[in-house]
Scaffold this active site. Structure first.
Site, PDB file in Angstrom:
ATOM      1  N   ARG A 119      34.791   0.312  28.785  1.00  0.00           N
ATOM      2  CA  ARG A 119      34.725   1.776  28.921  1.00  0.00           C
ATOM      3  C   ARG A 119      33.522   2.277  29.725  1.00  0.00           C
ATOM      4  O   ARG A 119      33.697   3.158  30.574  1.00  0.00           O
ATOM      5  CB  ARG A 119      34.794   2.456  27.553  1.00  0.00           C
ATOM      6  CG  ARG A 119      36.112   2.155  26.804  1.00  0.00           C
ATOM      7  CD  ARG A 119      36.291   3.023  25.570  1.00  0.00           C
ATOM      8  NE  ARG A 119      36.490   4.401  25.938  1.00  0.00           N
ATOM      9  CZ  ARG A 119      35.561   5.334  25.919  1.00  0.00           C
ATOM     10  NH1 ARG A 119      34.362   5.051  25.489  1.00  0.00           N
ATOM     11  NH2 ARG A 119      35.840   6.547  26.320  1.00  0.00           N
ATOM     12  N   GLU A 171      50.862  12.322  18.871  1.00  0.00           N
ATOM     13  CA  GLU A 171      50.593  10.911  19.206  1.00  0.00           C
ATOM     14  C   GLU A 171      49.097  10.648  19.328  1.00  0.00           C
ATOM     15  O   GLU A 171      48.610  10.256  20.385  1.00  0.00           O
ATOM     16  CB  GLU A 171      51.252  10.579  20.557  1.00  0.00           C
ATOM     17  CG  GLU A 171      52.734  10.863  20.646  1.00  0.00           C
ATOM     18  CD  GLU A 171      53.256  10.808  22.080  1.00  0.00           C
ATOM     19  OE1 GLU A 171      52.455  10.876  23.040  1.00  0.00           O
ATOM     20  OE2 GLU A 171      54.473  10.709  22.244  1.00  0.00           O
ATOM     21  N   PRO A 172      48.337  10.859  18.269  1.00  0.00           N
ATOM     22  CA  PRO A 172      46.893  10.602  18.390  1.00  0.00           C
ATOM     23  C   PRO A 172      46.596   9.108  18.401  1.00  0.00           C
ATOM     24  O   PRO A 172      47.233   8.333  17.686  1.00  0.00           O
ATOM     25  CB  PRO A 172      46.319  11.252  17.134  1.00  0.00           C
ATOM     26  CG  PRO A 172      47.416  11.178  16.129  1.00  0.00           C
ATOM     27  CD  PRO A 172      48.708  11.259  16.902  1.00  0.00           C
ATOM     28  N   GLY A 173      45.674   8.695  19.232  1.00  0.00           N
ATOM     29  CA  GLY A 173      45.235   7.308  19.269  1.00  0.00           C
ATOM     30  C   GLY A 173      43.743   7.250  19.015  1.00  0.00           C
ATOM     31  O   GLY A 173      43.271   6.812  17.971  1.00  0.00           O
ATOM     32  N   TYR A 179      34.954   4.212  32.814  1.00  0.00           N
ATOM     33  CA  TYR A 179      34.977   5.674  32.660  1.00  0.00           C
ATOM     34  C   TYR A 179      33.573   6.282  32.615  1.00  0.00           C
ATOM     35  O   TYR A 179      33.432   7.434  32.204  1.00  0.00           O
ATOM     36  CB  TYR A 179      35.665   6.070  31.351  1.00  0.00           C
ATOM     37  CG  TYR A 179      37.005   5.461  31.084  1.00  0.00           C
ATOM     38  CD1 TYR A 179      38.117   5.780  31.871  1.00  0.00           C
ATOM     39  CD2 TYR A 179      37.197   4.592  30.013  1.00  0.00           C
ATOM     40  CE1 TYR A 179      39.361   5.247  31.603  1.00  0.00           C
ATOM     41  CE2 TYR A 179      38.436   4.053  29.733  1.00  0.00           C
ATOM     42  CZ  TYR A 179      39.515   4.379  30.532  1.00  0.00           C
ATOM     43  OH  TYR A 179      40.741   3.854  30.245  1.00  0.00           O
ATOM     44  N   CYS A 190      28.816 -11.565  35.858  1.00  0.00           N
ATOM     45  CA  CYS A 190      28.259 -11.514  37.208  1.00  0.00           C
ATOM     46  C   CYS A 190      28.800 -10.327  38.000  1.00  0.00           C
ATOM     47  O   CYS A 190      29.552 -10.493  38.961  1.00  0.00           O
ATOM     48  CB  CYS A 190      28.557 -12.814  37.926  1.00  0.00           C
ATOM     49  SG  CYS A 190      27.985 -14.214  36.967  1.00  0.00           S
ATOM     50  N   GLU A 191      28.475  -9.135  37.570  1.00  0.00           N
ATOM     51  CA  GLU A 191      28.856  -7.894  38.248  1.00  0.00           C
ATOM     52  C   GLU A 191      27.774  -6.871  37.917  1.00  0.00           C
ATOM     53  O   GLU A 191      27.381  -6.754  36.754  1.00  0.00           O
ATOM     54  CB  GLU A 191      30.159  -7.310  37.670  1.00  0.00           C
ATOM     55  CG  GLU A 191      31.358  -8.196  37.710  1.00  0.00           C
ATOM     56  CD  GLU A 191      32.351  -7.771  38.794  1.00  0.00           C
ATOM     57  OE1 GLU A 191      32.100  -6.750  39.469  1.00  0.00           O
ATOM     58  OE2 GLU A 191      33.340  -8.477  38.942  1.00  0.00           O
ATOM     59  N   GLY A 238      45.432  12.963  22.360  1.00  0.00           N
ATOM     60  CA  GLY A 238      44.368  13.426  23.245  1.00  0.00           C
ATOM     61  C   GLY A 238      43.169  14.083  22.608  1.00  0.00           C
ATOM     62  O   GLY A 238      42.179  14.355  23.298  1.00  0.00           O
ATOM     63  N   TYR A 244      40.434   1.859  22.615  1.00  0.00           N
ATOM     64  CA  TYR A 244      40.338   1.406  24.009  1.00  0.00           C
ATOM     65  C   TYR A 244      39.164   0.431  24.181  1.00  0.00           C
ATOM     66  O   TYR A 244      38.489   0.420  25.204  1.00  0.00           O
ATOM     67  CB  TYR A 244      40.235   2.606  24.963  1.00  0.00           C
ATOM     68  CG  TYR A 244      41.361   3.594  24.727  1.00  0.00           C
ATOM     69  CD1 TYR A 244      42.661   3.275  25.113  1.00  0.00           C
ATOM     70  CD2 TYR A 244      41.158   4.806  24.059  1.00  0.00           C
ATOM     71  CE1 TYR A 244      43.712   4.142  24.854  1.00  0.00           C
ATOM     72  CE2 TYR A 244      42.202   5.673  23.797  1.00  0.00           C
ATOM     73  CZ  TYR A 244      43.476   5.342  24.209  1.00  0.00           C
ATOM     74  OH  TYR A 244      44.518   6.187  23.955  1.00  0.00           O
TER      75      TYR A 244
HETATM   76  C1  LIG Z   1      47.264   7.486  25.698  1.00  0.00           C
HETATM   77  C2  LIG Z   1      48.349   8.329  25.171  1.00  0.00           C
HETATM   78  C3  LIG Z   1      48.233   8.921  23.893  1.00  0.00           C
HETATM   79  C4  LIG Z   1      47.001   8.796  23.048  1.00  0.00           C
HETATM   80  O1  LIG Z   1      45.912   9.489  23.563  1.00  0.00           O
HETATM   81  P1  LIG Z   1      44.559   9.574  22.718  1.00  0.00           P
HETATM   82  O2  LIG Z   1      43.613  10.259  23.608  1.00  0.00           O
HETATM   83  O3  LIG Z   1      44.149   8.187  22.410  1.00  0.00           O
HETATM   84  O4  LIG Z   1      44.851  10.352  21.470  1.00  0.00           O
HETATM   85  C5  LIG Z   1      49.313   9.643  23.431  1.00  0.00           C
HETATM   86  N1  LIG Z   1      50.449   9.787  24.159  1.00  0.00           N
HETATM   87  C6  LIG Z   1      50.587   9.245  25.378  1.00  0.00           C
HETATM   88  C7  LIG Z   1      51.840   9.448  26.126  1.00  0.00           C
HETATM   89  C8  LIG Z   1      49.545   8.503  25.935  1.00  0.00           C
HETATM   90  O5  LIG Z   1      49.678   7.970  27.139  1.00  0.00           O
END
Ligand SMILES: *Cc1c(COP(=O)(O)O)cnc(C)c1O
Length: 421
Positions: free
Chosen positions: A314, A275-277, A318, A346-347, A239, A375
């Site tokens: 996105r 869990e960074p994404g 969002y 076409c939107e 997050g 994303y």
């Molecule tokens: C989406 C998600 C993440 C990653 O979030 P980021 O904002 O991309 O770091 C981690 N854990 C869970 C359970 C998620 O659903």
């Protein structure tokens, strides 16, 4: 920091001119910098060096096999949210004991596949799901390690569509009911409670909501231990946000985030998982596209690109802001003009930006959306029968197509017309 910089007036991906890649691959395409996302991963890893930990990359942010494989070689764990992601992680060489399985709707088939293939832990999101995991585990004779995702009811102060830690969200079980649910977990056969899981949302630009949530997790750890549960791991979710606009104040650094984790839960002696994404890949990817037309409208001018909402959703989904920059740098004297920047779909929602100030551009010019690595490609579709957007990886002075653009023929051949038609 990223490796998309101007040199001699043109944008480079690491050591490769973006225009050169565009000439070879065609537009639009996603372009990642290997050394940018490796660096971001390492920053998280180093931020937790004060104790035992595993950084589980949330692969839903960008799940190309080349990206996963590069991170797997760094020793990354993976956070997966579907059977497909589990299969991708395994195919990229991630051992099962480094894969955590999150998500509110794991099916029995997905649970079975993960248990047979090996899994570090399931992050359980509800009691019915916990019972399903227990049943499958018993039927296979394999013990399922679980953490229960608690919803700490804190405001992540982010966009409503990516906030997950308030009691009105569908995620996890309310923290107030945690003792009850852990008691049921301990009583169910086939389960082994290993920890607590929490994830409050995405694109957080302040540390304070994390602090609130992690303090609650620390308190809960003591309570659950007193109840006799073996809490040895804390999965603190992902997050951490990234800067999307240059004017933004900079979001917190991984090092400060790591220090916050040490301060709030470090005394508990747990193994830490995060869990960074977004922060790993977000600024490590750009979307490269070409201007098709400049269209003069009434009171506004449109820049029509060959990328559209199906390639990068996105902004439509969002209201997200992406910096859009020319690949050939505009001179310092260039006069900026406002444009509505749109795609060909076409939107009306296929609008990337309204009234965006841009240097002079003409049809055929290349522009790049910054911060598109997370994303982006993973949310792409073939809406309007626009072939799935390709992906390219650059490292030093080399680049490679890591997902090719399907031809029209390949796209059409995926459908079948029944014989009886
Ligand atoms: C989406 C998600 C993440 C990653 O979030 P980021 O904002 O991309 O770091 C981690 N854990 C869970 C359970 C998620 O659903």
């Amino acid at each position: 920091m990223d490796h998309f910089l101007y040199k001699d007036g043109q944008l480079f991906a690491e050591g490769v001119p973006v225009a050169e890649i565009a000439a070879e691959v065609g537009t639009p395409f996603y372009l990642y910098s290997l050394n940018t996302f490796l660096r971001h991963f390492r920053l998280f890893d180093e931020a937790l060096n004060w104790g035992p930990h595993l950084v589980c990359y949330a692969m839903k942010a960008a799940s190309n096999q080349a990206i996963l494989s590069a991170l797997a070689k760094e020793g990354a764990g993976m956070d997966v949210v579907s059977g497909g992601e589990y299969a991708r992680a395994v195919a990229a060489g991630v051992p099962g004991d480094r894969i955590v399985f999150s998500g509110v709707g794991k099916t029995q088939d997905e649970i079975r596949a993960a248990l047979t293939g090996g899994i570090r832990q399931f992050n359980v999101e509800s009691e019915p799901e916990m019972r399903a995991i227990s049943e499958v585990a018993v039927s296979l004779g394999i013990e399922a390690p679980i953490a229960i995702r608690v919803n700490p009811d804190v405001d992540a102060k982010t966009h409503a569509k990516i906030a997950t830690g308030k009691s009105e969200n569908k995620f996890g079980i309310p923290i107030a009911r945690a003792r009850e649910v852990y008691a049921e977990a301990a009583a169910l056969p086939g389960l082994r409670v290993v920890g607590i899981d929490v994830h409050i949302g995405s694109q957080l630009t302040q540390l304070e909501p994390f602090e609130q949530a992690y303090k609650k997790v620390a308190e809960l750890t003591e309570v659950l231990r007193a109840d006799g549960h073996g809490i040895t791991r804390l999965d603190l979710g992902g997050g951490l946000g990234i800067p999307y606009a240059r004017s933004n104040e900079a979001p917190p650094l991984p090092a400060d985030y790591g220090a916050l984790i040490e301060r709030t839960v470090g005394h508990l002696g747990c193994e830490i998982e995060i869990e960074p994404g977004r922060l790993v890949v977000g600024n490590a990817g750009i979307l490269v596209t070409r201007v098709i037309y400049l269209k003069e409208g009434e009171g506004r001018d449109f820049l029509i690109l060959d990328a559209a909402m199906n390639d990068l959703i996105r902004p439509a989904m969002y209201e997200a802001h992406h910096e859009i920059v020319p690949v050939i740098e505009a001179g310092v004297a260039a006069e900026l003009k406002p444009y509505d920047i749109v795609g060909p779909v076409c939107e009306s929602g296929d609008t990337f930006a309204k009234g965006r100030l841009m240097p002079p551009l003409v049809a055929g010019d290349l522009v790049a959306f910054r911060s598109a690595g997370a994303y982006g490609a993973v949310m792409a579709s073939e809406y309007n029968s626009r072939p799935l957007v390709p992906e390219v990886l650059a490292s030093g002075d080399q680049f490679a197509v890591i997902r090719a653009r399907p031809s029209f023929d390949e796209m059409i051949k995926r459908d079948t017309i029944p014989e009886w038609l």
